[in-house]
Design an enzyme around this catalytic site. Structure first.
Site, mmCIF file in Angstrom:
data_model
loop_
_atom_site.group_PDB
_atom_site.id
_atom_site.type_symbol
_atom_site.label_atom_id
_atom_site.label_comp_id
_atom_site.label_asym_id
_atom_site.label_seq_id
_atom_site.Cartn_x
_atom_site.Cartn_y
_atom_site.Cartn_z
ATOM 1 N N ASP A 173 -35.970 -15.529 -6.101
ATOM 2 C CA ASP A 173 -34.955 -14.819 -6.894
ATOM 3 C C ASP A 173 -35.349 -14.774 -8.371
ATOM 4 O OD1 ASP A 173 -32.647 -13.414 -7.332
ATOM 5 O OD2 ASP A 173 -31.313 -15.155 -7.284
ATOM 6 N N ASN A 189 -29.123 -6.562 0.276
ATOM 7 C CA ASN A 189 -29.903 -5.893 -0.773
ATOM 8 C C ASN A 189 -29.906 -4.359 -0.634
ATOM 9 O OD1 ASN A 189 -32.363 -8.582 -1.022
ATOM 10 N ND2 ASN A 189 -30.565 -8.188 -2.306
#
Ligand code: IPE
Ligand code: IPE
Ligand code: MG
Length: 250
Positions: free
Chosen positions: A20, A68
């Site tokens: 991330d 996502n």
């Protein structure tokens, strides 16, 4: 050579990385978010090298979540193409390193066919490798995995009295994969974000502020040092080291 301060007897069997911070890495440099994803490739492959140095058997990297898809279309399109080209560019190198590549995630939902084809080719090329298993979590969500497992279980006609924890595991994306011993999440976010909800039950979680594109094997080693300072109890009272401890009743 095992790095200083790491006990070779207590290397985690399975390390999972939540990669991330790519977008923020790029934004801090005044670059488009996609440049951050591109820069994340070097981090992933350095982490792979570090895991090989340590003798880790299973490394999992989360590349794209079922959530996502909510991102801007251009970013999603970039990520699909990027992951596809990454496989083409890197699979021979992984094969030479004796790495077996596998995927977990929802295959039959939204992933372009040509990306699936590259994934299948990579799995096939590397399937007999014995050094380390690199599992790419792609179009992966923990709840989606459980929904898919329940669907398969019902379709297989498993009667309620036969449902045990072990049986549930049989229907996950990778039933033979041991639970992660250690999960590393970068970028200073302290959450799971729907990652491996079943498998993380007793994982040690290590969070670091490093943004994924800056992550290198030294950070992986730091996470392992932190892991080795923890005492794993699995609900019991004596310290249990190592992996694969089955939990609960099943
Ligand atoms: C992780 O980086 C990569 C993916 C989720 C695909 P992000 O893109 O989430 O980066 P931040 O969190 O916005 O900085
Ligand atoms: C998790 O990161 C998914 C991956 C790393 C692939 P996100 O950036 O999508 O998670 P949130 O939205 O911050 O929870
Ligand atoms: Mg993020």
């Amino acid at each position: 050579m095992i790095p200083d301060g790491i006990d070779p007897q207590r290397i985690p069997t399975h390390i999972a990385c939540v990669m991330d911070g790519n977008g923020r890495w790029a934004q801090r440099r005044g670059l488009p978010r996609t440049e951050g994803h591109a820069a994340g490739e070097a981090a992933l492959f350095d982490a792979v090298e570090g895991a090989l140095e340590l003798g880790v058997s299973w490394l999992t990297a989360w590349a794209f979540s079922t959530e996502n898809w909510r991102r801007p279309r251009d970013e999603v399109r970039f990520l699909m193409g990027f992951n596809e080209s990454l496989l083409v560019r890197r699979r021979d190198e992984l094969h030479e390193r004796n790495v077996r590549v596998r995927f977990i995630g929802r295959r039959d939902w939204r992933v372009p066919r040509r990306v699936l084809r590259r994934m299948d080719e990579t799995v096939e090329l590397t399937q007999h490798n014995t050094g380390m298993t690199l599992t790419m979590a792609f179009n992966y969500g923990g709840r989606a995995e459980l929904v898919d497992a329940i669907k398969k279980m019902v379709a297989a006609g498993v009667p309620p009295e036969k449902i045990t924890e072990r049986r549930v595991r049989d229907f996950l994306y990778a039933p033979d994969m041991p639970d992660p011993d250690l999960v590393v999440r970068t970028s200073g976010e302290y959450r799971i974000s729907n990652f491996m909800l079943w498998e993380l039950a007793y994982s040690e979680l290590v969070f670091t502020d490093v943004l994924w594109p800056d992550f290198r094997r030294e950070h992986l080693f730091d996470a392992v040092r932190e892991y080795q300072r923890r005492e794993r109890r699995f609900g019991g009272v004596t310290a249990v080291q190592g992996t694969g401890a089955e939990t609960g009743t099943g």
